[in-house]
Each structure stands twice: as C-alpha cells, then as structure tokens.
Design an enzyme around this catalytic site. Structure first.
Site, PDB file in Angstrom:
ATOM      1  N   SER A  79      15.514  78.434  -1.955  1.00  0.00           N
ATOM      2  CA  SER A  79      15.675  78.881  -0.569  1.00  0.00           C
ATOM      3  C   SER A  79      14.831  80.110  -0.248  1.00  0.00           C
ATOM      4  O   SER A  79      14.923  80.639   0.858  1.00  0.00           O
ATOM      5  CB  SER A  79      17.151  79.175  -0.282  1.00  0.00           C
ATOM      6  OG  SER A  79      17.637  80.080  -1.245  1.00  0.00           O
ATOM      7  N   THR A 181      19.047  82.944   1.786  1.00  0.00           N
ATOM      8  CA  THR A 181      18.160  84.065   2.107  1.00  0.00           C
ATOM      9  C   THR A 181      18.458  85.278   1.238  1.00  0.00           C
ATOM     10  O   THR A 181      19.614  85.599   1.008  1.00  0.00           O
ATOM     11  CB  THR A 181      18.450  84.498   3.558  1.00  0.00           C
ATOM     12  OG1 THR A 181      18.393  83.369   4.384  1.00  0.00           O
ATOM     13  CG2 THR A 181      17.518  85.579   4.020  1.00  0.00           C
ATOM     14  N   THR A 199      12.987  84.392   3.165  1.00  0.00           N
ATOM     15  CA  THR A 199      13.597  83.064   3.040  1.00  0.00           C
ATOM     16  C   THR A 199      12.556  81.957   3.255  1.00  0.00           C
ATOM     17  O   THR A 199      11.515  82.195   3.883  1.00  0.00           O
ATOM     18  CB  THR A 199      14.720  82.881   4.087  1.00  0.00           C
ATOM     19  OG1 THR A 199      15.428  81.664   3.841  1.00  0.00           O
ATOM     20  CG2 THR A 199      14.167  82.844   5.504  1.00  0.00           C
ATOM     21  N   ARG A 209      10.455  75.345  12.984  1.00  0.00           N
ATOM     22  CA  ARG A 209      11.727  76.076  13.135  1.00  0.00           C
ATOM     23  C   ARG A 209      11.651  77.454  12.452  1.00  0.00           C
ATOM     24  O   ARG A 209      11.166  77.590  11.347  1.00  0.00           O
ATOM     25  CB  ARG A 209      12.859  75.244  12.530  1.00  0.00           C
ATOM     26  CG  ARG A 209      14.247  75.904  12.625  1.00  0.00           C
ATOM     27  CD  ARG A 209      14.615  76.665  11.381  1.00  0.00           C
ATOM     28  NE  ARG A 209      15.972  77.206  11.442  1.00  0.00           N
ATOM     29  CZ  ARG A 209      16.450  78.103  10.591  1.00  0.00           C
ATOM     30  NH1 ARG A 209      15.703  78.561   9.623  1.00  0.00           N
ATOM     31  NH2 ARG A 209      17.691  78.558  10.696  1.00  0.00           N
ATOM     32  N   THR A 232      22.680  86.483   6.083  1.00  0.00           N
ATOM     33  CA  THR A 232      22.353  85.225   5.426  1.00  0.00           C
ATOM     34  C   THR A 232      23.192  84.126   6.068  1.00  0.00           C
ATOM     35  O   THR A 232      24.199  84.401   6.706  1.00  0.00           O
ATOM     36  CB  THR A 232      22.605  85.328   3.906  1.00  0.00           C
ATOM     37  OG1 THR A 232      22.236  84.110   3.281  1.00  0.00           O
ATOM     38  CG2 THR A 232      24.063  85.612   3.607  1.00  0.00           C
ATOM     39  N   GLY A 233      22.759  82.899   5.874  1.00  0.00           N
ATOM     40  CA  GLY A 233      23.512  81.792   6.464  1.00  0.00           C
ATOM     41  C   GLY A 233      22.738  81.130   7.580  1.00  0.00           C
ATOM     42  O   GLY A 233      21.499  81.220   7.630  1.00  0.00           O
TER      43      GLY A 233
END
Ligand code: GLY
Length: 320
Positions: A79, A181, A199, A209, A232-233
């Site tokens: 990631s 991330t 990330t 994106r 993060t997420g």
C-alpha cells in the site's frame, strides 16, 4: 500609625500573592519531554529509522522523511511505494506530502515510476514555488532532481491484480494488511514539529484517483505552535471532513491529541451513518508537549511510537 499598618499589610499581601502566582505553572507553559516520532500502523522499522535521526540531534523533517522512505522501499508492503497494488489498469501511482515546522509543504499526486514519493514531495516544497505537482509533471520534476526511474509493479502485486481482474469487483478492504498509508509525525529536540504521509492509494482504484494522503489538511497537517495530525483509511471520507486540519484546530482550542482524534472520527461517523460499516478511517496526532493520541472507526488500527523509553506498537481505541 494606622495608615502605616494598612499600607504594610497591603504591601505584604501583594508580595505574598505575587509569590504564589509566580510558583504556579503558567497555563500555556509547554513541558516537553524530548524527541518523539509516531507512525500509523505497525511500522517499527520506520519509527526506528526516524528516531535515530531525532536521537542524533536531527530535525523532525529529516526524521519523518527517513521513516517514510523506509516503507516506500519495502516491496512487501502493498500500500506504499514499490510493490504497491496498482489501479484497475495495472498502473502503480503514488501520492505523498510533507510539511515542516515553518508551515511549508510539498506534495506529489499520481506519481509513476519513482519509489520515493515523499522525497519528491520534499523537493517540491524546497525547490519549487509550488505546493503540489501531479502526474507527468511530477515525474518529469523527479527525473530532473535525479530520482531514479523504475517499475514499481512487483511480480506479487501484478499477480494479485491479475486475480482481481477475473471479477473486477471493487470494494475497499478495511484494515488491508494492517498496513495502509504511512503517516508519520515527529517532534525534534528543539521542540519543532513536522509530518509526512505516503501511499500507493486504494488498490484497483480508477485511473487518476487521488485520496487524502497528498492533500494538506486532509491526510496531514502541522502547526508548529500547536501540534500535528495525519490520517489513514478511506481517503474520500478524510478529504470530505478535512480530518487532519480539524484535529490540529481542536488541539489549538485546548483538546488533547486523544480527544481531538476522537472528535474527528465522531464527525465522520455522524456524517456517514450506516456507511461506516464499509470503511475504516484512523487518525494519529502529536502535540507540542510530545503527547500523542489515536482513534479509528473500527478496531484493528494501531500506532507505533518511538521516544526515549523505546519503540512500541499500541492498538488504537476505536468507535466500534
Ligand atoms: N488513505 C489513502 C488513500 O485513500 O489513498
């Protein structure tokens, strides 16, 4: 005689009260206990790398860059950096940003074929009149700055993409690999704060994106007078709520890093309703005293902290 007595009594009271006030710690007094670095997820090698910089008297900005670089070069992490999972067309594209104690910032979005996106972001901050470079322009700038060009798609990530292509079913996975991330925040021995975030974004995202990680205020924010936060997420939800800026503003209003992270998660929960079952968001924060906090929507998120007492991975409290 009476006047002299009253005058002496007043003088004594003034001296006594002034002495008492002088003994009290001032409300805004900062009690700083030494350098600290924190990172999102379980990243003990990255925090060790960053802490070594801090412990040898290095700056917070050098520390967070060093920590993020280590994860970018780690091909096992899917990631961040090299080995990151590609978009649905098979392209690995990186997003990163960095912010120093003077309020300067730099970012790259949709960067291809260059491993150390965080260092390119730092070059944007230090060598250009801009804050953010994207796509082909970011890559061209990186090449001009001497960054090597290489294929970021490893055999493992290519194989995973091939498997995904059999169905092309798109749904972001909560707590993917427990390692999403990388966001890092540090305070150095001068008491100066910096942060960085890097990330490869969501696996199998649409081409083009961009998430929260390179967006100052969303994926990262630093105010050297107050504190710093990173996220993060699911980037879409973090961007919509300008999460990191919100946390720093809450700390400015007197909230602890922990309270500020909890309020920011609650804001996302309140605005998202039932949808929160489908995504994760986690925040970490550090204030000027070196106090830290973290909070996520779902269990599974963690924070790694390295200070003088050692390196520690701590499960984050969560809303659920
Ligand atoms: N938080 C990383 C991303 O959404 O791209």
């Amino acid at each position: 005689m009476t006047d002299v007595f009253i005058y002496a009594k007043r003088l004594f009271s003034i001296i006594f009260i002034s002495t008492l006030i002088g003994c009290q710690p001032k409300a805004e007094e900062v009690i700083f206990k030494g350098p600290v670095v924190i990172g999102t997820w379980n990243v003990p090698e990255a925090t060790t790398e960053a802490y070594q910089v801090l412990a040898s008297g290095g700056s917070a900005i050098d520390a967070v860059e060093a920590g993020c670089r280590l994860e970018e070069a780690n091909e096992q992490g899917q990631s961040v950096g090299k080995g990151g999972l590609p978009d649905r067309d098979g392209q690995v594209t990186l997003d990163a940003c960095i912010m120093d104690s003077k309020g300067n910032s730099g970012a790259v979005v949709y960067l291809k074929d260059v491993v150390h996106a965080v260092s390119v972001a730092r070059k944007v901050m230090e060598e250009t009149p801009h804050v953010m470079l994207a796509g082909a322009g970011a890559k061209q700038f990186a090449i001009e700055q001497g960054f090597p060009v290489e294929n970021l798609l490893t055999e493992r990530s290519k194989a995973d993409w091939g498997k995904w292509n059999e169905t092309s079913f798109y749904k972001p996975i909560i707590n993917i690999e427990n390692h999403d991330t990388i966001g890092m925040l540090a305070i150095d021995e001068n008491g100066d704060l910096s942060g960085a975030c890097t990330t490869s974004g969501l696996a199998y995202k649409m081409a083009g994106r961009v998430g929260d990680s390179p967006i100052i205020g969303a994926g990262l924010y630093v105010d050297n007078k107050v504190g710093a936060a990173t996220a993060t997420g699911l980037g879409e939800e973090i961007v919509k709520n300008v999460g990191s800026f919100l946390i720093v503003e809450l700390m400015r209003q007197g909230k602890s890093p922990q309270e500020a992270c909890e309020i920011a998660v609650q804001r996302i929960v309140d605005r998202s309703g039932d949808r929160i079952k489908d995504f994760q968001v986690g925040f970490i924060a550090l204030n000027k005293k070196g106090e830290y906090g973290s909070f996520a929507i779902h269990p599974g998120f963690s924070i790694t902290k390295h200070d003088v007492s050692g390196n520690e991975n701590i499960p984050s409290p969560s809303y659920n």
